[in-house]
Design an enzyme around this catalytic site. Structure first.
Site, short mmCIF file in Angstrom:
data_model
loop_
_atom_site.label_atom_id
_atom_site.label_comp_id
_atom_site.label_asym_id
_atom_site.label_seq_id
_atom_site.Cartn_x
_atom_site.Cartn_y
_atom_site.Cartn_z
N ALA A 1 0.80 -1.24 0.00
CA ALA A 1 0.00 0.00 0.00
C ALA A 1 0.83 1.29 0.00
O ALA A 1 0.26 2.35 0.20
CB ALA A 1 -0.95 0.00 1.20
N TYR B 1 0.97 -12.86 -16.10
CA TYR B 1 0.12 -11.94 -15.34
C TYR B 1 -1.36 -12.32 -15.48
O TYR B 1 -2.10 -12.39 -14.49
CB TYR B 1 0.38 -10.52 -15.85
CG TYR B 1 -0.34 -9.42 -15.12
CD1 TYR B 1 0.09 -8.97 -13.88
CD2 TYR B 1 -1.46 -8.79 -15.68
CE1 TYR B 1 -0.56 -7.94 -13.21
CE2 TYR B 1 -2.11 -7.76 -15.03
CZ TYR B 1 -1.66 -7.34 -13.80
OH TYR B 1 -2.31 -6.32 -13.14
N ILE C 1 -5.49 1.63 -14.98
CA ILE C 1 -5.44 2.60 -13.89
C ILE C 1 -4.05 3.24 -13.92
O ILE C 1 -3.04 2.52 -13.92
CB ILE C 1 -5.66 1.92 -12.51
CG1 ILE C 1 -6.93 1.03 -12.52
CG2 ILE C 1 -5.73 2.96 -11.40
CD1 ILE C 1 -8.24 1.73 -12.77
P1 NAD Z 1 2.17 -0.64 -8.16
O1 NAD Z 1 3.34 -1.34 -8.77
O2 NAD Z 1 2.14 0.83 -8.17
O3 NAD Z 1 1.93 -1.15 -6.66
C1 NAD Z 1 2.05 -2.49 -6.31
C2 NAD Z 1 2.35 -2.56 -4.85
O4 NAD Z 1 2.56 -3.95 -4.48
C3 NAD Z 1 3.64 -1.83 -4.47
O5 NAD Z 1 3.43 -1.08 -3.30
C4 NAD Z 1 4.64 -2.95 -4.21
O6 NAD Z 1 5.63 -2.62 -3.26
C5 NAD Z 1 3.71 -4.03 -3.67
N1 NAD Z 1 4.30 -5.36 -3.78
C6 NAD Z 1 4.88 -5.93 -4.85
N2 NAD Z 1 5.32 -7.15 -4.53
C7 NAD Z 1 5.00 -7.37 -3.22
C8 NAD Z 1 5.18 -8.44 -2.33
N3 NAD Z 1 5.80 -9.57 -2.71
N4 NAD Z 1 4.73 -8.32 -1.06
C9 NAD Z 1 4.11 -7.19 -0.64
N5 NAD Z 1 3.92 -6.13 -1.45
C10 NAD Z 1 4.37 -6.22 -2.73
O7 NAD Z 1 0.90 -1.23 -8.89
P2 NAD Z 1 -0.64 -0.75 -8.92
O8 NAD Z 1 -0.90 -0.27 -10.29
O9 NAD Z 1 -0.96 0.10 -7.78
O10 NAD Z 1 -1.34 -2.19 -8.79
C11 NAD Z 1 -1.96 -2.65 -7.60
C12 NAD Z 1 -2.73 -3.91 -7.93
O11 NAD Z 1 -3.70 -3.63 -8.94
C13 NAD Z 1 -1.85 -5.02 -8.49
O12 NAD Z 1 -2.31 -6.27 -8.02
C14 NAD Z 1 -2.08 -4.92 -9.97
O13 NAD Z 1 -1.84 -6.13 -10.64
C15 NAD Z 1 -3.54 -4.51 -10.03
N6 NAD Z 1 -3.95 -3.86 -11.26
C16 NAD Z 1 -3.38 -2.68 -11.66
C17 NAD Z 1 -3.82 -2.11 -12.84
C18 NAD Z 1 -3.25 -0.83 -13.37
O14 NAD Z 1 -3.61 -0.44 -14.47
N7 NAD Z 1 -2.44 -0.12 -12.63
C19 NAD Z 1 -4.82 -2.72 -13.60
C20 NAD Z 1 -5.37 -3.91 -13.14
C21 NAD Z 1 -4.94 -4.46 -11.96
#
Ligand code: NAD
Length: 248
Positions: free
Chosen positions: A14, A156, A189
């Site tokens: 987070a 993914y 997003i």
């Molecule tokens: P982001 O990379 O900005 O954030 C991901 C977070 O997960 C980071 O804070 C990171 O430190 C943490 N993380 C990674 N590996 C970890 C681990 N092993 N243990 C604990 N924490 C860990 O990505 P985001 O865009 O904020 O994505 C958040 C979620 O939403 C993800 O699951 C991603 O797959 C999903 N998602 C994102 C999008 C998009 O367009 N951004 C779209 C669909 C789904």
């Protein structure tokens, strides 16, 4: 109206992006927040301060969601610090994109472990607490890519599709104990995760979205608040898209 007053949430990953957006919206709704982060201690401390400004309890835990023993230890620590957990948001996720031709076994395993096994680890760790309370809301962040697939993202997409099967099964297993399990499938997003993409690719995504914009972490967080709150007390086993109409 504060929809989550005096509830406690655990959110994985987070310190930035969608997870951070969820933490902040939950705090605005009166929810105490326990969150995890991988490495970024400074960002974690900044987030704690920001959350506390909403007059809730907040704490960060350095923990790798893909490691079973970390997840178990984390839930024990959160229970010591917060005494109960009402909501779990499985948000942590990574990408290691490549066409199958170039995708390595390591990249496949890493993405499955962080995105999918983490959901098993965390849900299993919190299950006993939810069962005892006869209450709990599980929210798992998947992706539209887990529904429709995407070239160059087979690892993914598989991890995100796996989350959907897992969540639906848990909804069936635990529904009789008033434990709900739902999936959010965000579209595009705009976060640090998508900053890796070229402006050209980003423009293409935006144009393909009926609402003609990328989503924000708040767009996803608002649905999370709803699924965490009692407003959704009759909703379980669902996959809800936050995608500006992308999959319509
Ligand atoms: P982001 O990379 O900005 O954030 C991901 C977070 O997960 C980071 O804070 C990171 O430190 C943490 N993380 C990674 N590996 C970890 C681990 N092993 N243990 C604990 N924490 C860990 O990505 P985001 O865009 O904020 O994505 C958040 C979620 O939403 C993800 O699951 C991603 O797959 C999903 N998602 C994102 C999008 C998009 O367009 N951004 C779209 C669909 C789904």
């Amino acid at each position: 109206m504060k929809l989550l007053k005096d509830k406690n949430v655990v959110i994985t990953g987070a310190t930035r992006g969608i997870g951070k957006g969820i933490a902040i919206e939950f705090a605005k709704h009166g929810c105490n927040v326990a969150f995890t982060y991988s490495k970024s201690v400074d960002q974690a401390n900044d987030l704690i301060k920001e959350l506390e400004s909403y007059k809730v309890q907040a704490r960060g835990y350095q923990s790798d969601a893909s490691v079973f023993l970390h997840a178990d230890g984390l839930i024990k620590s959160v229970l010591m610090d917060f005494s109960k957990i009402d909501i779990l948001v499985n948000n942590a996720g990574i990408t290691k994109d490549n066409l199958l031709m170039r995708l390595t076994e390591q990249d496949f395993d890493d993405v499955i472990n962080v995105n999918l096994k983490s959901v098993f680890n965390m849900t299993k760790a919190v299950q006993k607490t939810f069962l005892k309370q006869r209450y709990g809301s599980l929210i798992h962040i998947s992706s539209v890519v887990g529904i429709k697939g995407n070239a160059g993202q087979s690892n993914y997409s598989a991890s995100k599709a796996g989350i959907i099967g897992f969540s639906k099964s848990i909804a069936l297993e635990l529904g009789s104990r008033n434990i709900r399990s739902n999936v959010i499938a965000p579209g595009f997003i705009e976060t640090e995760m998508t900053e890796k993409l070229s402006e050209e690719v980003v423009e293409k995504w935006r144009n393909a979205i009926p609402l003609k914009r990328g989503g924000t972490p708040e767009d996803v967080a608002n649905l999370c608040v709803f699924l965490a709150s009692d407003l959704s007390s009759y909703i379980t086993g669902q996959v809800l898209n936050v995608d500006g109409g992308m999959l319509t």
